[in-house]
Scaffold this active site. Structure first.
Site, PDB file in Angstrom:
ATOM      1  N   GLU A  45      -4.938  -2.118  -0.574  1.00  0.00           N
ATOM      2  CA  GLU A  45      -3.419  -2.033   0.120  1.00  0.00           C
ATOM      3  C   GLU A  45      -2.089  -2.061  -0.948  1.00  0.00           C
ATOM      4  O   GLU A  45      -1.594  -1.716  -0.848  1.00  0.00           O
ATOM      5  CB  GLU A  45      -3.781  -2.813   1.465  1.00  0.00           C
ATOM      6  CG  GLU A  45      -4.350  -2.448   2.174  1.00  0.00           C
ATOM      7  CD  GLU A  45      -3.733  -0.936   3.126  1.00  0.00           C
ATOM      8  OE1 GLU A  45      -3.091  -0.950   2.655  1.00  0.00           O
ATOM      9  OE2 GLU A  45      -4.994  -0.331   3.696  1.00  0.00           O
ATOM     10  N   TYR A 125       4.408  -4.443   6.462  1.00  0.00           N
ATOM     11  CA  TYR A 125       3.221  -3.086   6.572  1.00  0.00           C
ATOM     12  C   TYR A 125       1.924  -3.926   6.021  1.00  0.00           C
ATOM     13  O   TYR A 125       0.214  -3.991   6.608  1.00  0.00           O
ATOM     14  CB  TYR A 125       3.482  -1.900   5.930  1.00  0.00           C
ATOM     15  CG  TYR A 125       1.791  -1.375   5.980  1.00  0.00           C
ATOM     16  CD1 TYR A 125       1.490  -0.423   7.204  1.00  0.00           C
ATOM     17  CD2 TYR A 125       1.951  -0.929   4.597  1.00  0.00           C
ATOM     18  CE1 TYR A 125       0.210   0.414   6.735  1.00  0.00           C
ATOM     19  CE2 TYR A 125       0.476  -0.181   4.166  1.00  0.00           C
ATOM     20  CZ  TYR A 125      -0.237   0.519   5.670  1.00  0.00           C
ATOM     21  OH  TYR A 125      -0.952   1.533   5.354  1.00  0.00           O
ATOM     22  N   ASP A 143       3.081   2.118   8.835  1.00  0.00           N
ATOM     23  CA  ASP A 143       2.901   2.935   7.309  1.00  0.00           C
ATOM     24  C   ASP A 143       4.352   4.151   8.144  1.00  0.00           C
ATOM     25  O   ASP A 143       3.909   4.946   8.702  1.00  0.00           O
ATOM     26  CB  ASP A 143       2.257   3.213   6.225  1.00  0.00           C
ATOM     27  CG  ASP A 143       1.418   4.312   6.665  1.00  0.00           C
ATOM     28  OD1 ASP A 143       0.691   4.958   7.932  1.00  0.00           O
ATOM     29  OD2 ASP A 143       0.724   4.419   6.267  1.00  0.00           O
TER      30      ASP A 143
END
Length: 363
Positions: A45, A125, A143
């Site tokens: 991520e 996020y 996102d």
């Protein structure tokens, strides 16, 4: 007009994802269970922030080989971490990732979304994505891809980010119904591969339910954000060499290029070219593009008879150590050119003036 219920509207996504998903190295085989390696989810991520999947895959694989767990990453020295990140850009992500790993190694994984959001570099996020994908928490992760999909699906006028809180509340029941990890990744996958800025609506499992498609408005939903024009500059990028050593700017702790070594740079407007004797070599220049600026770069190599005492922050580095230093893309390029044939310059900035700009003040 109220939005349709998310569990029913998004129901086709899960079976579509089972058939259409890309095989990515950070994805778990069983999306009904917590991820077997939450650290791998964290790495992926952070790397995927502002970077394409195809670029991230080889970096992710090498990173996991070099730093297989949070404790290993936490114990690594900063130069080693930045070297492993070299070329991926946005280097503060590497520093955030190491700091987050240090927290996890020392205290374990947080037990809720607020705890994840408190880790360095994890905004709303990323924390929600790690919560859903790693731990199966029903934490909606929005996102750019997800915002685009939902804006079209629900025909949201204007910037969908302005309705982020409402969209998270709307999405949460669907995560619970269809599985947080599966649905989160399905939404991301749809936005990345089908519901792109120029969508292929015929391939979309939600096409028959998409309000923007039914209204013929996929081209203007969501609206394209206007970007500021990048600031332009013209630079001399200089490799001073003296007795097998090169002059470089040592890493600084903060800023866009924190943690990276850099070649000295000079604004061409402040150092006009003139007929110049001496050992000066150049190569074809290039334009280096960043988010907010564009640099017209002219690379130079200037040979000196002996090193001078550098100003604060500058250091002489042996040629043998150059390959081991973490450099940004622009500075890597000059490093690589040093081993390629160049051409002599008849006109260049005055080397003496550049040296004075890099030398320590006289006592």
């Amino acid at each position: 007009m109220p939005w349709p219920l998310s569990p029913e509207l998004l129901a086709p996504l899960a079976p579509w994802f089972e058939q259409a998903h890309r095989d990515l190295p950070w994805r778990a085989a069983d999306l009904q269970l917590p991820h077997p390696d939450p650290y791998a989810v964290l790495v992926s991520e952070l790397m995927l922030q502002q970077t394409q999947v195809t670029t991230v895959i080889p970096y992710f694989n090498r990173w996991l080989e070099r730093f297989p767990d949070a404790a290993t990453l936490a114990a690594a020295d900063e130069d080693t971490v930045h070297k492993a990140w070299e070329g991926l850009g946005y280097y503060r992500r590497a520093r955030f990732l190491q700091a987050a790993a240090a927290s996890v190694a020392a205290e374990g994984w947080p037990g809720d979304l607020a705890g994840l959001a408190g880790l360095p570099g994890l905004g709303p996020y990323t924390a929600a994505a790690v919560g859903a994908i790693a731990f199966q928490w029903p934490t909606p992760a929005l996102d750019g891809n997800a915002f685009r999909v939902l804006a079209r699906l629900l025909l949201i006028e204007g910037d969908p980010k302005h309705q982020a809180a409402k969209l998270r509340d709307w999405l949460s029941p669907a995560l619970k119904a269809h599985g947080p990890s599966r649905l989160t990744q399905a939404l991301m996958e749809l936005g990345a591969t089908v519901c792109t800025p120029a969508p292929t609506c015929g391939d979309c499992p939600l096409g028959g339910r998409c309000a923007a498609r039914l209204a013929g408005r996929t081209a203007d939903i969501p609206p394209v954000a206007k970007r500021a024009k990048p600031k332009a500059s013209t630079l001399w990028l200089v490799a001073f060499e003296a007795q097998g050593q090169f002059l470089l700017q040592a890493p600084v702790a903060k800023g866009l290029l924190a943690g990276l070594w850099r070649w000295p740079t000079f604004d061409a407007l402040d150092h006009e070219a003139a007929p110049t004797p001496g050992s000066i070599t150049t190569w074809p220049g290039w334009t280096q593009v960043y988010t907010h600026r564009r640099e017209a770069v002219t690379p130079l190599h200037i040979g000196l008879a002996a090193p001078f005492t550098p100003a604060e922050g500058l250091r002489w580095v042996p040629r043998s150590e150059l390959q081991g230093l973490p450099l940004g893309r622009r500075d890597q390029r000059l490093r690589d050119l040093l081993d390629a044939p160049g051409q002599s310059l008849l006109e260049a900035p005055d080397p003496a003036g550049l040296v004075r700009a890099c030398a320590a003040p006289s006592a």
